[in-house]
Write an enzyme that holds these catalytic residues in place. Structure first.
Site, PDB file in Angstrom:
ATOM      1  N   THR A 135      27.515  28.817 -49.135  1.00 20.18           N
ATOM      2  CA  THR A 135      28.185  28.993 -47.844  1.00 20.18           C
ATOM      3  C   THR A 135      28.095  30.434 -47.345  1.00 20.18           C
ATOM      4  OG1 THR A 135      30.390  29.005 -46.847  1.00 20.18           O
ATOM      5  CG2 THR A 135      30.327  29.294 -49.199  1.00 20.18           C
ATOM      6  N   ASP A 136      28.244  30.604 -46.027  1.00 18.78           N
ATOM      7  CA  ASP A 136      28.282  31.961 -45.466  1.00 18.78           C
ATOM      8  C   ASP A 136      29.595  32.675 -45.803  1.00 18.78           C
ATOM      9  OD1 ASP A 136      30.024  30.544 -43.813  1.00 18.78           O
ATOM     10  OD2 ASP A 136      29.048  31.092 -41.929  1.00 18.78           O
ATOM     11  N   GLU A 137      30.595  31.907 -46.276  1.00 16.06           N
ATOM     12  CA  GLU A 137      31.911  32.537 -46.525  1.00 16.06           C
ATOM     13  C   GLU A 137      31.859  33.563 -47.658  1.00 16.06           C
ATOM     14  OE1 GLU A 137      35.369  30.149 -46.384  1.00 16.06           O
ATOM     15  OE2 GLU A 137      34.578  28.856 -44.816  1.00 16.06           O
ATOM     16  N   TYR A 160      38.422  29.787 -52.352  1.00 14.43           N
ATOM     17  CA  TYR A 160      37.198  28.973 -52.184  1.00 14.43           C
ATOM     18  C   TYR A 160      35.966  29.863 -52.160  1.00 14.43           C
ATOM     19  CZ  TYR A 160      33.450  26.615 -49.604  1.00 14.43           C
ATOM     20  OH  TYR A 160      32.219  26.130 -49.216  1.00 14.43           O
ATOM     21  N   LYS A 164      32.733  30.156 -54.754  1.00 13.95           N
ATOM     22  CA  LYS A 164      31.333  29.936 -54.364  1.00 13.95           C
ATOM     23  C   LYS A 164      30.504  31.193 -54.642  1.00 13.95           C
ATOM     24  CE  LYS A 164      29.654  26.801 -52.569  1.00 13.95           C
ATOM     25  NZ  LYS A 164      29.027  25.541 -53.099  1.00 13.95           N
TER      26      LYS A 164
HETATM   27  P1  NAD Z   1      32.749  17.682 -49.384  1.00 15.95           P
HETATM   28  O1  NAD Z   1      34.086  18.159 -49.871  1.00 15.95           O
HETATM   29  O2  NAD Z   1      32.689  16.790 -48.198  1.00 15.95           O
HETATM   30  O3  NAD Z   1      31.996  16.942 -50.565  1.00 15.95           O
HETATM   31  C1  NAD Z   1      32.000  17.404 -51.883  1.00 15.95           C
HETATM   32  C2  NAD Z   1      31.537  16.267 -52.782  1.00 15.95           C
HETATM   33  O4  NAD Z   1      31.523  16.765 -54.139  1.00 15.95           O
HETATM   34  C3  NAD Z   1      32.483  15.066 -52.769  1.00 15.95           C
HETATM   35  O5  NAD Z   1      31.723  13.870 -52.660  1.00 15.95           O
HETATM   36  C4  NAD Z   1      33.181  15.134 -54.121  1.00 15.95           C
HETATM   37  O6  NAD Z   1      33.553  13.869 -54.642  1.00 15.95           O
HETATM   38  C5  NAD Z   1      32.126  15.804 -54.984  1.00 15.95           C
HETATM   39  N1  NAD Z   1      32.705  16.508 -56.131  1.00 15.95           N
HETATM   40  C6  NAD Z   1      33.758  17.364 -56.133  1.00 15.95           C
HETATM   41  N2  NAD Z   1      34.015  17.782 -57.396  1.00 15.95           N
HETATM   42  C7  NAD Z   1      33.080  17.183 -58.192  1.00 15.95           C
HETATM   43  C8  NAD Z   1      32.817  17.244 -59.575  1.00 15.95           C
HETATM   44  N3  NAD Z   1      33.564  17.983 -60.406  1.00 15.95           N
HETATM   45  N4  NAD Z   1      31.778  16.540 -60.067  1.00 15.95           N
HETATM   46  C9  NAD Z   1      31.000  15.785 -59.233  1.00 15.95           C
HETATM   47  N5  NAD Z   1      31.232  15.674 -57.921  1.00 15.95           N
HETATM   48  C10 NAD Z   1      32.247  16.373 -57.394  1.00 15.95           C
HETATM   49  O7  NAD Z   1      31.907  19.004 -49.161  1.00 15.95           O
HETATM   50  P2  NAD Z   1      30.779  19.330 -48.068  1.00 15.95           P
HETATM   51  O8  NAD Z   1      31.428  19.864 -46.878  1.00 15.95           O
HETATM   52  O9  NAD Z   1      29.865  18.180 -47.963  1.00 15.95           O
HETATM   53  O10 NAD Z   1      30.041  20.541 -48.806  1.00 15.95           O
HETATM   54  C11 NAD Z   1      28.980  20.300 -49.722  1.00 15.95           C
HETATM   55  C12 NAD Z   1      28.466  21.629 -50.243  1.00 15.95           C
HETATM   56  O11 NAD Z   1      28.003  22.423 -49.165  1.00 15.95           O
HETATM   57  C13 NAD Z   1      29.526  22.462 -50.962  1.00 15.95           C
HETATM   58  O12 NAD Z   1      28.914  23.098 -52.048  1.00 15.95           O
HETATM   59  C14 NAD Z   1      29.974  23.474 -49.910  1.00 15.95           C
HETATM   60  O13 NAD Z   1      30.416  24.658 -50.514  1.00 15.95           O
HETATM   61  C15 NAD Z   1      28.671  23.694 -49.159  1.00 15.95           C
HETATM   62  N6  NAD Z   1      28.820  24.086 -47.745  1.00 15.95           N
HETATM   63  C16 NAD Z   1      29.605  23.362 -46.885  1.00 15.95           C
HETATM   64  C17 NAD Z   1      29.674  23.732 -45.538  1.00 15.95           C
HETATM   65  C18 NAD Z   1      30.497  22.947 -44.538  1.00 15.95           C
HETATM   66  O14 NAD Z   1      30.619  23.361 -43.383  1.00 15.95           O
HETATM   67  N7  NAD Z   1      31.081  21.811 -44.902  1.00 15.95           N
HETATM   68  C19 NAD Z   1      28.936  24.827 -45.077  1.00 15.95           C
HETATM   69  C20 NAD Z   1      28.156  25.553 -45.985  1.00 15.95           C
HETATM   70  C21 NAD Z   1      28.094  25.158 -47.311  1.00 15.95           C
HETATM   71  O1  DAU Z   2      31.450  28.569 -43.093  1.00 15.73           O
HETATM   72  C1  DAU Z   2      31.150  27.520 -43.954  1.00 15.73           C
HETATM   73  C2  DAU Z   2      32.423  26.865 -44.423  1.00 15.73           C
HETATM   74  O2  DAU Z   2      32.948  26.142 -43.313  1.00 15.73           O
HETATM   75  C3  DAU Z   2      32.223  25.943 -45.621  1.00 15.73           C
HETATM   76  O3  DAU Z   2      31.798  26.703 -46.716  1.00 15.73           O
HETATM   77  C4  DAU Z   2      33.533  25.225 -45.965  1.00 15.73           C
HETATM   78  O4  DAU Z   2      33.304  24.304 -47.017  1.00 15.73           O
HETATM   79  C5  DAU Z   2      34.006  24.492 -44.735  1.00 15.73           C
HETATM   80  O5  DAU Z   2      35.245  23.859 -44.996  1.00 15.73           O
HETATM   81  C6  DAU Z   2      34.146  25.448 -43.550  1.00 15.73           C
HETATM   82  O6  DAU Z   2      35.230  26.395 -43.768  1.00 15.73           O
HETATM   83  P1  DAU Z   2      36.258  26.820 -42.610  1.00 15.73           P
HETATM   84  O7  DAU Z   2      37.504  27.302 -43.241  1.00 15.73           O
HETATM   85  O8  DAU Z   2      35.607  27.682 -41.597  1.00 15.73           O
HETATM   86  O9  DAU Z   2      36.476  25.370 -41.931  1.00 15.73           O
HETATM   87  P2  DAU Z   2      37.773  24.611 -41.414  1.00 15.73           P
HETATM   88  O10 DAU Z   2      37.291  23.376 -40.713  1.00 15.73           O
HETATM   89  O11 DAU Z   2      38.816  24.454 -42.457  1.00 15.73           O
HETATM   90  O12 DAU Z   2      38.338  25.629 -40.308  1.00 15.73           O
HETATM   91  C7  DAU Z   2      37.558  26.054 -39.214  1.00 15.73           C
HETATM   92  C8  DAU Z   2      38.379  27.043 -38.418  1.00 15.73           C
HETATM   93  O13 DAU Z   2      39.476  26.343 -37.805  1.00 15.73           O
HETATM   94  C9  DAU Z   2      39.027  28.142 -39.262  1.00 15.73           C
HETATM   95  O14 DAU Z   2      39.034  29.342 -38.524  1.00 15.73           O
HETATM   96  C10 DAU Z   2      40.442  27.641 -39.497  1.00 15.73           C
HETATM   97  C11 DAU Z   2      40.740  26.865 -38.236  1.00 15.73           C
HETATM   98  N1  DAU Z   2      41.648  25.699 -38.392  1.00 15.73           N
HETATM   99  C12 DAU Z   2      41.386  24.799 -39.364  1.00 15.73           C
HETATM  100  C13 DAU Z   2      42.193  23.695 -39.541  1.00 15.73           C
HETATM  101  C14 DAU Z   2      41.914  22.701 -40.639  1.00 15.73           C
HETATM  102  C15 DAU Z   2      42.720  25.541 -37.517  1.00 15.73           C
HETATM  103  O15 DAU Z   2      42.957  26.353 -36.599  1.00 15.73           O
HETATM  104  N2  DAU Z   2      43.535  24.450 -37.700  1.00 15.73           N
HETATM  105  C16 DAU Z   2      43.326  23.520 -38.683  1.00 15.73           C
HETATM  106  O16 DAU Z   2      44.124  22.566 -38.794  1.00 15.73           O
END
Ligand code: NAD
Ligand code: DAU
Length: 354
Positions: A135-137, A160, A164
């Site tokens: 992730t970019d975080e 988180y 990562k």
């Molecule tokens: P998600 O939470 O939707 O999915 C995570 C999956 O991992 C789930 O299916 C869960 O059951 C599985 N999991 C969790 N713990 C596990 C374990 N111990 N063993 C096996 N499986 C397990 O997450 P996502 O949003 O699809 O993110 C997927 C990946 O991409 C993550 O590594 C996250 O850090 C990265 N990522 C997400 C975003 C985003 O915006 N969602 C952006 C950049 C990177």
């Molecule tokens: O940048 C990549 C990341 O993006 C991934 O690595 C994470 O897995 C993914 O969850 C996401 O993280 P964020 O914290 O940016 O996403 P989230 O959807 O939780 O929140 C987006 C923005 O909205 C953040 O600034 C917090 C705000 N927010 C979020 C929620 C859930 C609100 O204002 N209200 C809310 O209820």
């Protein structure tokens, strides 16, 4: 099947991004066997993969990445050529409630997989690849200006992102120390179908639909860089196949939005789709206590990926958002299944204390 050229392990394939990656690979590469390994935590949902579950080149294994004997058993059984590792705890707010779970899955789980892959491949790395999806975080928080590049120093601020960042460091350590053939990417915020409704966009869509308050953290001025999830899956495909070993690639949409502007845009789209009067959904906006340590701004510079591997996002944000809203409105059953279960308890804990 006897025409299999490669066997790939995809971890976390029942989650949001993982399910899009599995779908892309199963459909695009009929001569790859795709083994989707997922522990099916609250975030894992096999309903995400209904359309591919009957395909001959797809197998699901319920397993936990922290379980060493089980990972070894699966490597022995399938003799994986490659790993695309997405399994993780992914929600920042949950990491604030329970940091240790993030260390277990994201750090220990990743190191366990690296170890098992290293032992199984045992120095025979020809044609092998371990792809870590990050992730970019990990880069921390930007001010008003600038972008994260692949050279930006790590500065994680939440449990988180710290977990990562730690996993990213282990991946690179296995490359330098053991020559494990790794590649890695750091992506910005994804949006699209099958996104768990704890995250901003699906949470807002669901609450607008149900006339519930729209909880905007702080003043809503935090900025995120949004990318359509299928574009991320395409980037993962390109990087997995053509990315240089030991390299990392930033993935992002050059698409920055202040949260409050994004919520207003969603309200306007939903007003139209639901036949509401203009401005009706926006009345639901409710400013709530800010997320502790809330990163102000993320913005990815994805030039390296574009120049080296020719990837660029395919969708304009407004178009992607409208497609996403349509999907949620068409798939009420999917969201009702999720919001009626254990998620309900999390939602009450997270938002009632604010
Ligand atoms: P998600 O939470 O939707 O999915 C995570 C999956 O991992 C789930 O299916 C869960 O059951 C599985 N999991 C969790 N713990 C596990 C374990 N111990 N063993 C096996 N499986 C397990 O997450 P996502 O949003 O699809 O993110 C997927 C990946 O991409 C993550 O590594 C996250 O850090 C990265 N990522 C997400 C975003 C985003 O915006 N969602 C952006 C950049 C990177
Ligand atoms: O940048 C990549 C990341 O993006 C991934 O690595 C994470 O897995 C993914 O969850 C996401 O993280 P964020 O914290 O940016 O996403 P989230 O959807 O939780 O929140 C987006 C923005 O909205 C953040 O600034 C917090 C705000 N927010 C979020 C929620 C859930 C609100 O204002 N209200 C809310 O209820």
């Amino acid at each position: 099947m006897n025409n299999i050229k490669k066997t790939l392990l995809v971890t976390g394939g029942a989650g949001f991004i993982g399910s899009h990656v599995v779908r892309l690979f199963v459909n695009k590469y009929p001569d790859y066997l795709i083994v989707n390994l997922d522990a099916l935590t609250y975030a894992g949902n096999l309903e995400n993969l209904k359309d591919v579950e009957a395909k001959e080149n797809y197998i699901f294994e319920k397993a936990d990445i922290t379980d060493e004997p089980r990972m070894q058993e699966l490597f022995d059984q399938y003799k994986f050529d490659g790993v695309i590792h997405l399994a993780a705890e992914s929600h920042v707010d949950r990491s604030i409630l329970d940091p240790l779970q993030f260390v277990r899955t994201n750090v220990l789980g990743t190191v366990n997989l690296l170890n098992v892959a290293r032992k199984f491949w045992n120095g025979n790395f020809e044609g092998k690849r371990f792809y870590h999806v990050s992730t970019d975080e990990v880069y921390g928080s930007l001010g008003e200006e600038g972008f994260f590049t692949e050279e930006t120093a790590y500065d994680p601020r939440s449990p988180y992102s710290a977990s990562k960042a730690s996993s990213d460091h282990f991946v690179m350590a296995y490359f330098h120390t053991y020559h494990l053939p790794v590649v890695m990417s750091n992506c910005s915020n994804n949006y699209g179908s099958h996104h768990f409704p704890e995250k901003l966009i699906p949470l807002m869509i669901n609450n607008i639909r149900n006339n519930k308050p729209l909880p905007v953290y702080g003043k809503g001025e935090n900025v995120r860089d949004w990318l359509y999830v299928e574009d991320h899956a395409r980037a993962i495909d390109v990087i997995f196949h053509n990315g240089r070993e030991g390299e990392k690639y930033n993935v992002g949409g050059f698409n920055e939005w202040k949260n409050i502007d994004l919520v207003h845009l969603l309200c306007r789209i939903m007003d139209t789709k639901l036949g509401r009067e203009e401005g009706e959904s926006a009345k639901l906006i409710s400013y709530v206590t800010d997320r502790p340590g809330h990163d102000l701004r993320y913005a990815i510079d994805a030039t390296k990926l574009n120049k080296e591997l020719g990837w660029s996002p395919s969708l304009q944000f407004e178009e992607g958002l409208e497609k996403t809203v349509d999907w949620y409105l068409r798939n009420e059953e999917w969201i009702n299944h999720i919001t009626s279960g254990n998620y309900k308890h999390y939602y009450e804990t997270q938002y009632d204390q604010r």
